[in-house]
Design an enzyme around this catalytic site. Structure first.
Site, mmCIF file in Angstrom:
data_model
loop_
_atom_site.group_PDB
_atom_site.id
_atom_site.type_symbol
_atom_site.label_atom_id
_atom_site.label_comp_id
_atom_site.label_asym_id
_atom_site.label_seq_id
_atom_site.Cartn_x
_atom_site.Cartn_y
_atom_site.Cartn_z
ATOM 1 N N LYS A 135 0.848 -1.185 0.000
ATOM 2 C CA LYS A 135 0.000 0.000 0.000
ATOM 3 C C LYS A 135 0.888 1.241 0.000
ATOM 4 O O LYS A 135 1.894 1.292 0.715
ATOM 5 C CB LYS A 135 -0.908 -0.026 1.236
ATOM 6 N N SER A 207 -9.394 2.312 2.191
ATOM 7 C CA SER A 207 -8.174 2.897 1.642
ATOM 8 C C SER A 207 -7.120 1.864 1.240
ATOM 9 O O SER A 207 -6.183 2.207 0.528
ATOM 10 C CB SER A 207 -7.575 3.895 2.632
ATOM 11 N N SER A 231 -10.194 -0.202 6.783
ATOM 12 C CA SER A 231 -9.534 -0.218 5.483
ATOM 13 C C SER A 231 -8.887 -1.542 5.107
ATOM 14 O O SER A 231 -8.348 -1.665 4.008
ATOM 15 C CB SER A 231 -8.492 0.896 5.407
#
Length: 518
Positions: A135, A207, A231
């Site tokens: 990420k 996210s 998330s």
């Protein structure tokens, strides 16, 4: 550690210029004194009869253990494997709006090194030569760490995140920085909005959008995401992957954008629970620069006797999981998690906003938040956080402490099964720091389908929750369920959507409500 293994480790870290004496000095002072990983490693299943598939598509959807066996048996090189996934990232990443940066040069360098070590008889374990993604709030030197925002899209942080160090030392190969929602909020970033591979007219939510979508679509074997408030759970559920939100403090967060030191957690997105176990085993442990991290002595999930467990289920649990665990000898009982705190969401929002402001204080004071792309989102939240009275913050933390105590007292089972995306439960789980495994349990038809022959689907998932520091229990139950089901083995239809299906134009939708996953 013998000389060859020690030298190999330093080559992997691009530090083989040290003399033998200096390497030994560093090894003694660092590895021994810092106790980087004092817990015993898990015992992974042995796969001896894995054969290389004839086409790359089949290789892309193999498990970590299967890919590892192909590498270990030299049926495929790490460079070949990296090439297969790099091609898929380039082909499907733009379709899904799921990739920020492809780290191709680094990937090929790390893959080549993994192959060289194997040729020397040095095998670093189950992630040796295995590709993955991070990420894009996780820092890697020389590459952009954009935090998903236009304000930071050219940011390069000269930091090796702890989790990246752990994976690199295990021989894993970084392929890409994957989409995070802007400043780790939902699935909209400066390049678009990340799509769900199972139904590209939907968005991935949460996210950790890129890690979920890319793992689901076979663009990476696994990825590392994060959760402050949903998330990991939301995008994993939407994209139909197996993912773990670990106990708070299990994985060090040095080099990772922080929203809240007391809420942020890193965890793996994988195709199956066994892969989550493997990745967790590599990345867990005490990070000397993250005072919240701990070397939690987890038991081996592969060795848990599930017939000795009592597992609860709530009224929104997927009963297929309940029934199959019961058929394998688990004692299943109706359950309710009791606590008296009125608003878990209020506690979480106040904590998260004030903590976030502490990290972005100068950003706000200097007026840089005026240039942020979504003025009704973080800038507004952080302006409100500026005027939160100290007494309200302290009272919220007292209420949080009460919630933690009440949940601990109410947790009369070894684990429980429930919806993974219930917002109240997301808030409670993150405030308490309890582990959660998101498990695919099936599919259903999409509403208003363009054709009855469409291959697009809505994924059905549920969550396995365990008390803090009992991640191994939740993982063991997920392993048991996936041993008799194949939902986690299904592939999304990004190559063959079906009659009348098409890829829609990029969205212009506003940011969704905040509860959809920070």
């Amino acid at each position: 550690m013998d000389r060859n293994s020690l030298a190999a480790g330093f080559r992997l870290l691009d530090a083989d210029f040290f003399s033998d004496a200096k390497m030994q000095e560093i090894e003694k002072g660092w590895y021994h004194n810092q106790a980087l990983h004092t817990s015993e490693r898990f015992n992974y299943p042995s796969l001896s009869s894995v054969e290389r598939p004839k086409n790359d598509e089949d290789i892309a959807f193999m498990s970590i253990l299967e890919l590892g066996q192909l590498i270990k048996s030299k049926q495929i090189t790490s460079e070949e494997l990296a090439g297969i996934f790099l091609s898929r990232l380039k082909r499907y990443g733009p379709v899904l709006d799921a990739v920020v940066t492809i780290t191709e040069d680094l990937a090929l360098k790390q893959a080549k090194r993994a192959d060289e070590l194997l040729a020397q008889g040095i095998y670093l374990g189950p992630l040796h030569g295995i590709p993955y993604g991070l990420k894009d709030i996780i820092a890697v030197p020389h590459y952009k760490t954009t935090w998903g925002s236009k304000s930071f899209k050219n940011q390069v942080l000269d930091i090796e995140a702890w989790v990246y160090k752990r994976l690199k030392s295990a021989g894993a190969v970084l392929l890409a920085k994957l989409v995070t929602g802007s400043l780790a909020y939902d699935d909209i970033w400066f390049g678009g909005r990340t799509r769900n591979p199972w139904n590209i007219e939907e968005y991935s939510t949460g996210s950790s959008a890129g890690p979920a979508a890319c793992t689901s679509a076979g663009l990476v074997p696994f990825a590392i995401g994060s959760e402050t408030a949903g998330s990991i759970s939301y995008p994993a559920a939407r994209c139909g992957v197996t993912a773990l939100r670990p106990t708070f403090g299990t994985v060090g967060r040095t080099g990772v954008m922080s929203i809240s030191e007391s809420l942020d957690k890193l965890g793996p997105f994988c195709r199956e629970a066994a892969d989550c176990v493997i990745v967790l085993d590599i990345i867990r442990g005490e990070d000397p620069d993250d005072l919240s991290s701990r070397d939690i002595p987890l038991a081996d999930p592969f060795s848990v006797d599930i017939t000795k467990l009592t597992v609860g289920y709530l009224n929104d649990a997927e009963m297929d999981l309940v029934q199959k665990l019961e058929s394998k000898g688990v004692r299943m009982v109706p359950f309710k998690l009791n606590y008296t705190v009125d608003s878990a969401q209020g506690i979480l929002n106040l904590t998260m906003d004030v903590d976030m402001l502490s990290h972005f204080d100068n950003w706000q004071r200097s007026g840089q938040d005026d240039d942020y792309e979504a003025q009704d989102q973080w800038p507004l939240e952080l302006r409100r956080a500026r005027v939160v009275p100290a007494v309200d913050y302290v009272q919220a933390q007292r209420a949080r402490g009460k919630l933690i105590r009440e949940v601990k007292d109410s947790f009369k089972v070894d684990a429980f099964i429930a919806n993974a995306t219930d917002w109240e439960r997301v808030c409670v789980g993150n405030l308490v720091g309890m582990p959660l495994v998101i498990v695919p349990t099936g599919f259903k038809d999409i509403p208003n389908a363009p054709s009855n022959k469409t291959r697009r689907r809505t994924t059905i998932t549920t969550g396995i929750y365990a008390p803090p520091e009992h991640d191994h229990i939740a993982l063991a139950l997920a392993l048991a369920y996936q041993s008799v089901t194949d939902h986690h083995r299904q592939r999304p239809p990004i190559d063959n959507l079906g009659p009348d299906d098409s890829i829609p134009n990029p969205p212009t939708a506003p940011f969704p409500p905040r509860q959809l996953g920070v």
